[in-house]
Enzyme design. Structure first.
Site: not given
Ligand code: 5PA
Length: 338
Positions: A82
């Site tokens: 994450s």
């Molecule tokens: C994540 C999400 P949203 O969760 O706002 O839709 O964004 C998607 C997204 N790009 C886009 C990157 C690099 C991201 O890390 N990551 C999560 C995580 O736990 O890191 C929520 C799933």
């Protein structure tokens, strides 16, 4: 609504400064020549906190709320890779708060998990299939901490609640401001979408400020119904705290601008097609996409351009939401695919 009015409204919510400033919008020269669209990248991977990425923006408002409520600990959840968990730990530590990360997956000291350990976040790893299932563990930990006299704040997966969405409303305002001063009229703004907060903020922000721009969220393998419902709820709840029409984005509009088909076997799967694209983009433009979010969504963007779903000569802005830690989390799998 005017840009200044939206900015003023956002400023009235508790917030802290975590970004270095506006992130750059850069023209992808080689890819533009190759694809026949004018392609620009909003470098939200360069926000400046830990390894950078979209969560910095959400955390400006979420941490503002934590401080406003005088919380001393934040608890959040996600997969071991994450980016959100790492960003949360970094923001918390910098502001003098404790961070508890409730994670699932293979516990290896690599990538973001290693970075979580370096910054001394408290890590608890559970056996769970999806991050949604971690909610009850976060609640148990919050109770446990409250019994010890602590004041915890639970931050949902991805920081995707209305407070977090405010960060991407501010990003939408930033995009409009930058495109005005660069003399650019974007037809499309494209971002990855997983827990939905980023897509919601951009969609809502552009709908308020420049409704003719199409804001596309490209799913990265979460079930479509879940994503649509999450974004619909976030739009409603965020509209409520902003005091604007809750029906500002219709269900039809939402379905049309939520793109799927690029999940490659589901959230978190690492596939060769995406690794090949990451290699290609790095060689063409000198920046790196990640294998879980930006790689899959950029693949979707390139495919939509190839199929002319996005017409030739369109002006397209891709929001690079970060995620570099994922490259190192999955370094063995990726190395085998090179
Ligand atoms: C994540 C999400 P949203 O969760 O706002 O839709 O964004 C998607 C997204 N790009 C886009 C990157 C690099 C991201 O890390 N990551 C999560 C995580 O736990 O890191 C929520 C799933």
């Amino acid at each position: 609504m005017l840009l200044t009015d939206l900015k003023q409204k956002l400023d009235s919510f508790p917030h802290v400064n975590l970004l270095w400033g506006a992130t750059p919008i850069v023209r992808a020269e080689n890819l533009s020549k190759e694809t026949g669209v004018e392609l620009y990248i909003k470098r939200d991977d360069l926000t400046g906190l830990a390894l950078g990425g979209n969560k910095t923006r959400k955390l400006e408002f979420i941490m503002g709320e934590a401080l406003d409520k005088r919380c001393d600990t934040v608890i959040t959840a996600g997969a071991v890779h994450s980016n959100h968990a790492l960003q949360t730990a970094a923001a918390a530590k910098k502001l003098g708060l404790d961070a508890v990360l409730v994670l699932r997956g293979k516990e290896e000291n690599k990538g973001n998990l290693l970075m979580d350990r370096i910054i001394d976040a408290e890590i608890r790893v559970y056996d769970a299939e999806t991050s949604r299932e971690l909610k009850s563990y976060m609640e148990e930990i919050a109770d446990e901490l409250a019994e010890k006299g602590k004041k915890p704040l639970i931050i949902p997966v991805g920081g995707s609640n209305p407070t977090g969405v405010l960060g991407y409303l501010k990003a939408a305002a930033e995009i409009v401001e930058q495109s005005n001063s660069m003399g650019l009229d974007f037809d499309y703004v494209v971002s990855p979408s997983s827990s939905g907060g980023t897509q919601t903020g951009i969609l809502l922000g552009l709908k308020i400020l420049k409704p003719k721009i199409k804001a596309l969220g490209i799913g990265v393998g979460d079930p479509r119904d879940e994503l649509l419902n999450d974004v619909a709820t976030l739009i409603k709840e965020t509209a409520k705290i902003l005091n604007i029409d809750e029906g500002i984005v219709s269900r039809d509009e939402l379905e049309a601008c939520t793109i799927d088909g690029y999940g490659f076997g589901g959230y978190g799967t690492i596939v060769k097609e995406v690794i090949d694209l990451i290699k290609y983009i790095a060689r063409q433009e000198g920046f790196y996409l990640d294998p879980v979010y930006t790689g899959k969504s950029f693949y979707g963007l390139m495919d939509m351009i190839r199929k002319q779903v996005i017409p030739q000569d369109s002006k397209v802005l891709f929001v690079h939401t970060g995620g570099l830690g994922g490259v190192f989390q999955y370094e063995d799998i990726i190395a085998d695919m090179l």
